[in-house]
Design an enzyme around this catalytic site. Structure first.
Site, PDB file in Angstrom:
ATOM      1  N   THR A  67       0.803  -9.510   5.535  1.00  0.00           N
ATOM      2  CA  THR A  67      -0.521  -9.992   5.912  1.00  0.00           C
ATOM      3  C   THR A  67      -0.341 -11.058   6.995  1.00  0.00           C
ATOM      4  O   THR A  67       0.777 -11.368   7.400  1.00  0.00           O
ATOM      5  CB  THR A  67      -1.215 -10.605   4.678  1.00  0.00           C
ATOM      6  OG1 THR A  67      -0.325 -11.567   4.096  1.00  0.00           O
ATOM      7  CG2 THR A  67      -1.523  -9.532   3.642  1.00  0.00           C
ATOM      8  N   GLU A 117       7.318  -6.476  -2.872  1.00  0.00           N
ATOM      9  CA  GLU A 117       5.891  -6.823  -2.678  1.00  0.00           C
ATOM     10  C   GLU A 117       5.555  -7.936  -3.668  1.00  0.00           C
ATOM     11  O   GLU A 117       5.894  -7.843  -4.854  1.00  0.00           O
ATOM     12  CB  GLU A 117       5.032  -5.577  -2.930  1.00  0.00           C
ATOM     13  CG  GLU A 117       3.553  -5.806  -3.167  1.00  0.00           C
ATOM     14  CD  GLU A 117       2.803  -6.441  -1.991  1.00  0.00           C
ATOM     15  OE1 GLU A 117       2.895  -5.923  -0.873  1.00  0.00           O
ATOM     16  OE2 GLU A 117       2.126  -7.473  -2.223  1.00  0.00           O
ATOM     17  N   ASP A 137       6.108  -5.708   6.485  1.00  0.00           N
ATOM     18  CA  ASP A 137       4.713  -5.288   6.643  1.00  0.00           C
ATOM     19  C   ASP A 137       3.861  -6.325   5.930  1.00  0.00           C
ATOM     20  O   ASP A 137       3.452  -6.141   4.789  1.00  0.00           O
ATOM     21  CB  ASP A 137       4.541  -3.901   6.028  1.00  0.00           C
ATOM     22  CG  ASP A 137       3.104  -3.407   6.126  1.00  0.00           C
ATOM     23  OD1 ASP A 137       2.300  -4.027   6.847  1.00  0.00           O
ATOM     24  OD2 ASP A 137       2.793  -2.410   5.463  1.00  0.00           O
ATOM     25  N   ASP A 156       0.820  -1.227   0.000  1.00  0.00           N
ATOM     26  CA  ASP A 156       0.000   0.000   0.000  1.00  0.00           C
ATOM     27  C   ASP A 156       0.847   1.268   0.000  1.00  0.00           C
ATOM     28  O   ASP A 156       0.360   2.337  -0.343  1.00  0.00           O
ATOM     29  CB  ASP A 156      -0.986  -0.010   1.184  1.00  0.00           C
ATOM     30  CG  ASP A 156      -0.294  -0.240   2.519  1.00  0.00           C
ATOM     31  OD1 ASP A 156       0.619   0.534   2.885  1.00  0.00           O
ATOM     32  OD2 ASP A 156      -0.667  -1.212   3.217  1.00  0.00           O
ATOM     33  N   ASP A 183       8.671 -12.570  -4.263  1.00  0.00           N
ATOM     34  CA  ASP A 183       8.447 -13.181  -2.953  1.00  0.00           C
ATOM     35  C   ASP A 183       9.586 -12.727  -2.039  1.00  0.00           C
ATOM     36  O   ASP A 183      10.755 -13.049  -2.272  1.00  0.00           O
ATOM     37  CB  ASP A 183       8.452 -14.703  -3.133  1.00  0.00           C
ATOM     38  CG  ASP A 183       8.286 -15.450  -1.811  1.00  0.00           C
ATOM     39  OD1 ASP A 183       8.521 -14.859  -0.737  1.00  0.00           O
ATOM     40  OD2 ASP A 183       7.942 -16.641  -1.861  1.00  0.00           O
TER      41      ASP A 183
END
Lengths: 277, 277
Positions: free
Chosen positions: B157, B106, B155, B86, B137
């Site tokens: 999930t 990301e 950061d 994000d 990855d």
């Protein structure tokens, strides 16, 4: 009976808790009282639809609201709890052998009865022989004991309910009068994410009445935003640090409070600090 | 269009947010991506049904996850962000003029695109000319840069999604190898109320790999339980205090992070401390 979810929502977001059974739903003279069996959080008490406690996380709130002001005082002998009918603050305060007087002033006798019936691990606070129960409006009761208490803890509902008078400036002035020199207060002071105006007002009022004031945050998952504050004030220079060591045998029994978290709770995020400038 | 409520629930309780409009719902190679307009919390991003951020409180998480490790380092020149598509961590890190390299790795390019389209105040982190984007990855990418970074921020999930490899012991060993001497890491480390076993495992793994480790809690209302942790580790003696002062002009711009909350975030409640014994 099928599971259902009980939701407490305000300002566009809220908490939702899975419930397996309604254990009690009644209306007292002052408020609606509900008790639910939840799927994962033990039993849960609501007043006027607002979550007051779950067995899962009540330790966080009750330990911090009781032990911060009691350890911020040099040698507390006389305690008054205003509100707190469930008994959780009494249970924690009872762990202080130095206390001689433990008065509680709760407006709603049915909250006490409900806690005694459904929350034995919380209401066990009443078993302490030092406890004297007064069923009365705390904002009036406090006027009758000038210069008497060392510590006053206000475990109130939100300003919308019967706890409303406990959020006014007059009540803070009356608490000050009810204290002996060196006295300390701690009041339920809401979440700065959810109700920043109330947090700000309680802090500013306390600042006018007492020499020192601090806002301590407590992580309580089942309160909206997951955090709630205690406004702590008194006539010490540094209200935000313990005035004496925590005995190791007590520290070993506690699940949340320790001397480091006592101080750390008063270190607020910048957006909260700015409420107090 | 009528309002509706979007709920993220787990282990018998959850968060619920009032939504006025669905702005985006798609499935990338890795996960389901949803963007909603909420009634009071600005826009909200979900990945696989899990709230990643709302405009209301993303500052709390992004400021703390970025500034704690960056101020825990004496003089960081090279930063890697793993995940964080994000752009919020990049936005905060960009406030450090001493950084020369700002790599981000990301896995899901569609998260970046979605953020750029719907969250300009977060994805503005990508506008910094020091940023280099790597779509890969992170658990593999990190093996290609031995002894290169000063700070690595993960950061991610939750462990159930594509972030799963970022919760394994091998990844922590690979991060250690990717650091220069004096390097610092900070990883998204879940809530001790909700996932104590994961909090415990990340701490213990970090302890085996690094000289110092600390668990910092951050108040984020729209994450389940209202709190999330950062596991911070490195080869300084005291990872839990800033290594240098926060410049006043930066401090004035921040809404959550300050040098006192840096230290205070590491003072854990007793039930959390016991996870680390």
């Amino acid at each position: 009976m099928a599971d259902f979810w009980v939701t407490e929502a305000m300002n566009g977001f809220g908490m939702t808790v899975q419930v397996t059974e309604e254990l009690c739903s009644k209306r007292s003279e002052f408020q609606k009282i509900d008790v639910y069996q939840t799927s994962k959080l033990g039993r849960m008490l609501l007043l006027d639809g607002i979550i007051q406690l779950t067995e899962f996380d009540e330790f966080a709130y009750h330990e911090m609201l009781a032990h911060i002001p009691l350890f911020a005082h040099e040698n507390p002998k006389r305690l008054l709890v205003v509100g707190g009918g469930d008994g959780g603050v009494l249970r924690e305060a009872g762990k202080h052998p130095e206390l001689e007087v433990m008065d509680i002033c709760e407006i709603d006798a049915e909250v006490i009865e409900t806690a005694k019936k459904f929350f034995p691990n919380v209401s066990c606070g009443y078993d302490d022989p030092r406890v004297a129960v007064h069923i009365a409006d705390g904002s009036e009761f406090i006027k009758d004991r000038p210069g008497y208490y060392d510590v006053i803890i206000v475990d109130s509902t939100d300003p919308g309910g019967p706890g409303a008078p406990l959020f006014g400036e007059q009540f803070y002035r009356d608490m000050k009068k009810a204290l002996r020199p060196g006295g300390v207060i701690a009041t339920q002071a809401e979440s700065p994410y959810l109700l920043p105006d109330i947090v700000q007002r309680l802090y500013k009022v306390s600042e006018q009445v007492f020499r020192s004031v601090g806002y301590a945050s407590i992580l309580v998952p089942t309160y909206p935003t997951g955090t709630i504050g205690a406004c702590v004030a008194g006539d010490r220079d540094d209200i935000a640090s313990p005035a004496r060591p925590v005995p190791p045998e007590l520290a070993a029994k506690l699940r949340y409070y320790n001397s480091k978290i006592h101080e750390a709770a008063f270190a607020n995020p910048s957006f909260v600090k700015r409420l107090f400038d």
